[in-house]
Design an enzyme around this catalytic site. Structure first.
Site, PDB file in Angstrom:
ATOM      1  CD  GLU A 157      47.907  22.232   2.281  1.00 16.10           C
ATOM      2  OE1 GLU A 157      47.037  22.839   2.488  1.00 16.10           O
ATOM      3  OE2 GLU A 157      47.672  21.342   1.019  1.00 16.10           O
ATOM      4  CD  GLU A 261      45.932  17.405   1.209  1.00 14.54           C
ATOM      5  OE1 GLU A 261      45.538  18.353   0.565  1.00 14.54           O
ATOM      6  OE2 GLU A 261      45.871  17.681   2.549  1.00 14.54           O
TER       7      GLU A 261
END
Length: 444
Positions: A157, A261
């Protein structure tokens, strides 16, 4: 480790330091080593496999492999638990993807990169990037011949405000890994929390054996959802539109997409009372509808997450274990103060922070309110991160650590043992949905 997963406040480096002050460095290291040992063992791998799942993403922190005061000196002991879990999974026929969840300097603006700030200094200092490239070369050397590793996820991320530094870094880390390992897939997250590939252009033409990772969380699966999820046509349309936007660049170029995710969070009876079951049934609808989209596109995924203390995990620590009994009141306080950014329910503190939000909204010109990583972070999110998740948690770190004062190694082991599979409950609604999906795929 992340704060909502295991119950500590703030960042991992803060609680490791605080616990060492309270019980001493030897006992502190003993506790965290036992925590990691018990968190994933053979029974966990067997259960994961029993659901028909064949791949799990393993997050790790750069601090396991080097110290900030002794950079680029490999800590061989860092491989201890990573090797152990990879081998346990391999024995059950489960592939693993190695996820550098926390990089030196902090690659994003959130707590889970373990930097203790909302400034992603990784993108401001070349040495942080160079150290990460060095680390991936060491990892590639160690795992180059391991066939049960599906691939490497070099940076979790990223939030690069320029949108171009991340591409340059990916180019460098790709070449570094490929100089050692040409076989394992490299999974690159999109910028801005794995949601944005819009600046990647044609760079994929330079990279080999590479896939691209989105993180597809739906707002309907969280307490801040604007409305109850009922699986209406309009809600499903919005959910699909958000997902399609994240993968648009890959579809335009015919590239491999992986969802690294996703998944809702769940209500807990100790906090949500009689509403718990109804809330969770809505969250399961979100889960099912997301899976329906993924299955239609033949999308591979890794759900977040496998185990925690009861908020999102497929299995979670029982409320009767020594760890949760010891920290029961503290965990309730954390929940009331909404200091964990992930899935925070701000109902009990909104009146405290709303005047600050109103003050900024009034005094700052509207065109200057959209600070990156807007729109993922709206103004209220930024206020929450800085005031609750950074400032308030600083004052809670020592309070968490004090719960362990005077504990012997035997007692610390018993507390850490709370995370063993035998001391955990299973989230049956979630696991059945995942198992049914896996069985449907296996029959195709």
């Amino acid at each position: 480790m992340e704060n909502f997963i295991s119950g500590y406040p703030g960042c991992e480096f803060q609680i490791r330091s605080a616990l060492a002050e309270v019980v001493g460095p030897i006992k502190s290291e003993f506790f965290f080593d036992k925590f990691l040992e018990y968190f994933f063992q053979e029974e966990d791998a067997k259960f994961f496999k029993s659901l028909g799942l064949n791949c799990i993403r393993l997050p790790f922190n750069y601090r396991h492999f080097e110290d900030d005061l002794n950079p680029r000196v490999l800590k061989e002991e860092g491989f201890k638990h990573l090797d152990r879990v990879i081998d346990l999974c391999a024995q059950q026929g489960i592939y693993t993807i190695l996820d550098l969840h926390a990089a030196a300097g902090g690659q994003n603006t959130d707590w889970h990169c373990d930097a203790g700030t909302h400034i992603a200094n990784f993108w401001l200092h070349k040495d942080f990037q160079d150290r990460t490239i060095w680390l991936w070369k060491e990892l590639a050397k160690h795992y180059v011949n391991n066939k049960w590793i599906a691939g490497y996820n070099p940076l979790n991320e990223p939030t690069d405000p320029t949108h171009t530094a991340v591409i340059k870094f990916y180019d460098q880390v790709h070449d570094a890994i490929r100089s050692i390992d040409t076989e394992h897939v490299i999974f690159f997250d999109g910028n801005t929390f794995a949601s944005d590939f819009s600046h990647f252009g044609d760079v994929h033409k330079k990279w080999q054996n590479t896939a691209y990772s989105i993180h597809d969380y739906s707002g309907y699966g969280f307490p801040a959802s604007p409305e109850d999820y009922v699986s209406s046509d309009e809600q499903r349309r919005r959910m699909k539109k958000s997902y399609q936007r994240k993968r648009e660049w890959m579809d335009q170029h015919g590239l491999c997409v992986w969802n690294g995710e996703w998944g809702p969070v769940y209500a807990r009876k100790q906090y949500d009372g009689l509403a718990t079951d109804a809330i969770n049934e809505r969250r399961y609808k979100v889960l099912k509808d997301q899976l329906a989209i993924y299955n239609q596109d033949h999308l591979s995924w890794s759900i977040w997450l496998y185990k925690d203390i009861g908020f999102q995990g497929m299995v979670y620590v029982s409320q009767e274990t020594p760890y949760t009994v010891l920290l029961k009141d503290f965990l309730a306080k954390k929940h009331r103060l909404a200091v964990d950014a992930w899935g925070a329910d701000t109902a009990q503190v909104r009146h405290i922070y709303q005047p600050l939000i109103d003050h900024i909204t009034k005094e700052i010109p509207q065109e200057n309110q959209k600070l990156y990583p807007f729109p993922v972070w709206k103004l209220s999110d930024r206020v929450g991160r800085l005031s609750r998740s950074i400032l308030v948690t600083e004052y809670l770190v020592k309070e968490w650590a004090e719960h362990f004062r005077g504990k012997s190694e035997v007692e610390l082991d018993e507390i850490a043992r709370s995370f063993k599979f035998e001391n955990c409950l299973r989230r049956d609604g979630l696991n059945k949905i995942l198992m049914d999906s896996a069985q449907a795929w296996s029959s195709i």
